[in-house]
Scaffold this motif. Structure first.
Motif, mmCIF file in Angstrom:
data_model
loop_
_atom_site.group_PDB
_atom_site.id
_atom_site.type_symbol
_atom_site.label_atom_id
_atom_site.label_comp_id
_atom_site.label_asym_id
_atom_site.label_seq_id
_atom_site.Cartn_x
_atom_site.Cartn_y
_atom_site.Cartn_z
ATOM 1 N N GLU A 415 0.832 -1.202 0.000
ATOM 2 C CA GLU A 415 0.000 0.000 0.000
ATOM 3 C C GLU A 415 0.867 1.253 0.000
ATOM 4 O OE1 GLU A 415 -3.500 2.092 2.758
ATOM 5 O OE2 GLU A 415 -2.627 0.153 3.311
ATOM 6 N N ARG A 416 0.409 2.247 -0.717
ATOM 7 C CA ARG A 416 1.129 3.515 -0.817
ATOM 8 C C ARG A 416 0.660 4.470 0.279
ATOM 9 N NH1 ARG A 416 0.617 7.140 -6.232
ATOM 10 N NH2 ARG A 416 -1.471 7.428 -5.387
ATOM 11 N N HIS A 417 1.609 5.126 0.946
ATOM 12 C CA HIS A 417 1.291 6.068 2.021
ATOM 13 C C HIS A 417 1.888 7.433 1.698
ATOM 14 C CE1 HIS A 417 -0.016 2.754 4.701
ATOM 15 N NE2 HIS A 417 0.987 2.086 4.156
ATOM 16 N N GLN A 418 1.307 8.496 2.275
ATOM 17 C CA GLN A 418 1.773 9.845 2.018
ATOM 18 C C GLN A 418 2.792 10.264 3.074
ATOM 19 O OE1 GLN A 418 -1.418 12.614 1.429
ATOM 20 N NE2 GLN A 418 -2.521 11.265 0.040
ATOM 21 N N VAL A 419 3.929 10.761 2.610
ATOM 22 C CA VAL A 419 5.011 11.147 3.512
ATOM 23 C C VAL A 419 4.575 12.257 4.458
ATOM 24 C CG1 VAL A 419 7.300 12.222 3.633
ATOM 25 C CG2 VAL A 419 6.861 10.392 1.961
ATOM 26 N N SER A 420 4.014 13.346 3.917
ATOM 27 C CA SER A 420 3.691 14.501 4.747
ATOM 28 C C SER A 420 2.634 14.177 5.794
ATOM 29 C CB SER A 420 3.232 15.678 3.872
ATOM 30 O OG SER A 420 2.091 15.315 3.116
ATOM 31 N N LEU A 421 1.633 13.383 5.424
ATOM 32 C CA LEU A 421 0.559 13.080 6.346
ATOM 33 C C LEU A 421 0.944 12.015 7.360
ATOM 34 C CD1 LEU A 421 -1.033 14.523 3.983
ATOM 35 C CD2 LEU A 421 -2.943 13.026 4.565
ATOM 36 N N GLU A 422 1.535 10.933 6.900
ATOM 37 C CA GLU A 422 1.693 9.769 7.772
ATOM 38 C C GLU A 422 3.065 9.647 8.424
ATOM 39 O OE1 GLU A 422 -0.441 6.164 6.238
ATOM 40 O OE2 GLU A 422 -0.671 7.438 4.464
ATOM 41 N N LEU A 423 4.081 10.251 7.860
ATOM 42 C CA LEU A 423 5.381 10.247 8.529
ATOM 43 C C LEU A 423 5.565 11.460 9.426
ATOM 44 C CD1 LEU A 423 8.086 8.966 5.990
ATOM 45 C CD2 LEU A 423 7.014 7.748 7.885
ATOM 46 N N PHE A 424 5.027 12.615 8.984
ATOM 47 C CA PHE A 424 5.273 13.850 9.706
ATOM 48 C C PHE A 424 4.025 14.496 10.303
ATOM 49 C CE2 PHE A 424 8.958 13.994 6.599
ATOM 50 C CZ PHE A 424 9.879 13.575 7.544
ATOM 51 N N GLY A 425 2.865 13.881 10.113
ATOM 52 C CA GLY A 425 1.662 14.360 10.779
ATOM 53 C C GLY A 425 1.123 15.668 10.251
ATOM 54 N N CYS A 426 1.405 15.996 8.991
ATOM 55 C CA CYS A 426 0.842 17.191 8.383
ATOM 56 C C CYS A 426 -0.648 16.976 8.114
ATOM 57 C CB CYS A 426 1.582 17.493 7.078
ATOM 58 S SG CYS A 426 1.044 19.023 6.278
ATOM 59 N N ASP A 427 -1.426 18.049 8.050
ATOM 60 C CA ASP A 427 -2.867 17.903 7.832
ATOM 61 C C ASP A 427 -3.275 18.102 6.384
ATOM 62 O OD1 ASP A 427 -2.460 20.598 7.552
ATOM 63 O OD2 ASP A 427 -4.002 21.239 8.983
ATOM 64 N N HIS A 428 -2.311 18.215 5.481
ATOM 65 C CA HIS A 428 -2.681 18.394 4.063
ATOM 66 C C HIS A 428 -1.548 17.907 3.174
ATOM 67 C CE1 HIS A 428 -0.036 21.918 3.347
ATOM 68 N NE2 HIS A 428 -0.327 22.232 4.581
#
Length: 428
Positions: A415-428
């Protein structure tokens, strides 16, 4: 005393022919006319190519990805120059229309009254065409356009912007529905990226809901903070949020035995502690000889390696470069640089080095190190790390998790995950 080893590995858009104004032509050919994306310029159009790489258009120029110099757009899209004598692109989007595979993933350009359709950077037969022929009910001289596939919109659609007028074009029925996006500014370009929608206005942007136009959160934000790799240029910028939420890919990432994560992007060093505290500082503040642009990073035992010549630091209040350094990557890892990523797992005495789509093992206990056991992995990576839960490969704005090292060599893409959202907790 810990030893910190730091390894360092050893345009110009379509020039529109203006036969009536030779002075203007000379201006566009001048090196001084090449735009700098970090100067706060307004983009004419933004889209992604078939591989998901963002393309930013300004006047006759094209920026590929989130950093790098401008090039002439007619070097990539030749026919734009052959058919038009314009210095800009009005709007662009990547067509998302899976019901019509012969059109799906084409890149569509709008220039004045005409439309161009490209597949793999080649103009499709029969183009250019008039906008009214392909998109009846859509006006000429557009400001922006963005694809909106279902279920993000009710049907596969395109959203067109002209001034404060918003048009939803339904591919299936060819119907045009006028919308009122009252909370949004007028868009000079629009962009769908990582399933989110962005309206660019000047050098700022706002994230919006494609169905309602609602803007949630603290917007507008500075485009140079999140969509371009620029040095910190304003005291008003939130430097931590900028690096946490940036769409520019990471250069390197690793984690130590305590679970703290270290990431590197351009000139910035990002530390995410196990309690989720995030710190951002310039690389040269801690690693002054490295300065910026780390190629790879990994931890081995208690030491941290940054790959760019080999620097060895003694860690203390002030990190001190040891005698005999720098060394070459060949000396330290037994492979010619540059490399793309590297990682080490706790249970092994090897460092795994990734170069292109090949991975090698380096025995760190050997007195003379060599890169051995060459094999192919699933895909190249910008950064990689290994931890108790497995291996993480970062590619562009996404990361992929593999429970075991062996899964890197399988054919099943996780599964593909988003770096900004899931590694660094960004909201967008």
């Amino acid at each position: 005393m810990k030893l910190l080893l730091v390894l360092s590995l050893c345009l110009l858009a379509p020039l529109k022919r203006d036969t009536d104004n030779q002075k203007l032509l000379t201006k566009w050919r001048s090196p001084a006319a090449v735009p700098d994306r970090c100067q706060g310029i307004e983009m004419d159009a933004v889209t992604v190519n078939e591989d998901g790489i963002p393309y930013f258009f300004h006047s006759g120029f094209l920026f590929k990805g989130f950093h790098g110099a401008a090039e002439r757009a007619n070097e990539t899209f030749t026919e734009l120059d052959e058919h038009q004598h314009l210095g800009h692109v009005d709007a662009a989007f990547r067509l998302h229309y899976e019901d019509h595979p012969t059109e799906h993933n084409n890149i569509i350009f709008f220039l004045d009254t005409q439309i161009f359709s490209y597949y793999q950077h080649k103009l499709e037969g029969g183009y250019p065409k008039n906008i009214s022929e392909v998109y009846p009910g859509i006006p000429d001289h557009l400001d922006a356009a963005v694809e909106c596939p279902k279920p993000e919109c009710e049907e596969d659609s395109v959203i067109f912007f002209k001034g404060d007028e918003i048009f939803h074009f339904n591919f299936k029925t060819k119907a045009v529905e006028m919308k009122e996006f009252t909370s949004m500014p007028n868009c000079t370009s629009a962009f769908r990226f990582m399933e989110h929608y962005y309206c660019f206005h000047g050098h700022n942007f706002s994230k919006f809901d494609p169905k309602t136009g609602e803007v949630h959160g603290r917007y507008p934000k500075e485009a140079r903070d999140f969509f371009m790799r620029c040095s910190k240029f304003s005291d008003d910028s939130d430097h931590v949020e900028r690096e946490r939420c940036s769409r520019a890919h990471l250069d390197a990432i690793t984690a130590d035995n305590e679970g703290d994560m270290f990431a590197f992007r351009g000139q910035s060093f990002i530390c995410k502690e196990v309690n989720d505290t995030l710190k951002v500082e310039p690389i040269e503040l801690t690693f002054k000889e490295v300065k910026s642009d780390v190629d790879a990073a990994f931890t081995f035992k208690d030491d941290l390696y940054l790959v760019k010549h080999v620097f060895a630091y003694r860690v203390g209040e002030n990190h001190t470069l040891l005698d005999g350094y720098p060394k070459t990557v060949k000396e330290e890892l037994g492979i010619e640089g540059p490399i793309d990523s590297a990682f080490s797992c706790d249970e092994h005495q090897h460092v795994h080095v990734v170069k292109g789509q090949l991975m090698y093992d380096v025995d760190m206990a050997a007195s003379e190190r060599n890169a051995t056991n060459e094999r192919s992995i699933m895909f190249p990576s910008d950064a990689a790390m290994c931890g108790p839960r497995g291996v993480t490969l970062v590619k562009g704005n996404h990361f992929y998790h593999f429970d075991t090292l062996k899964l890197l060599f399988s054919r099943a893409v996780p599964e593909r995950h988003q770096v900004s959202l899931e590694l660094f907790g960004c909201d967008h």
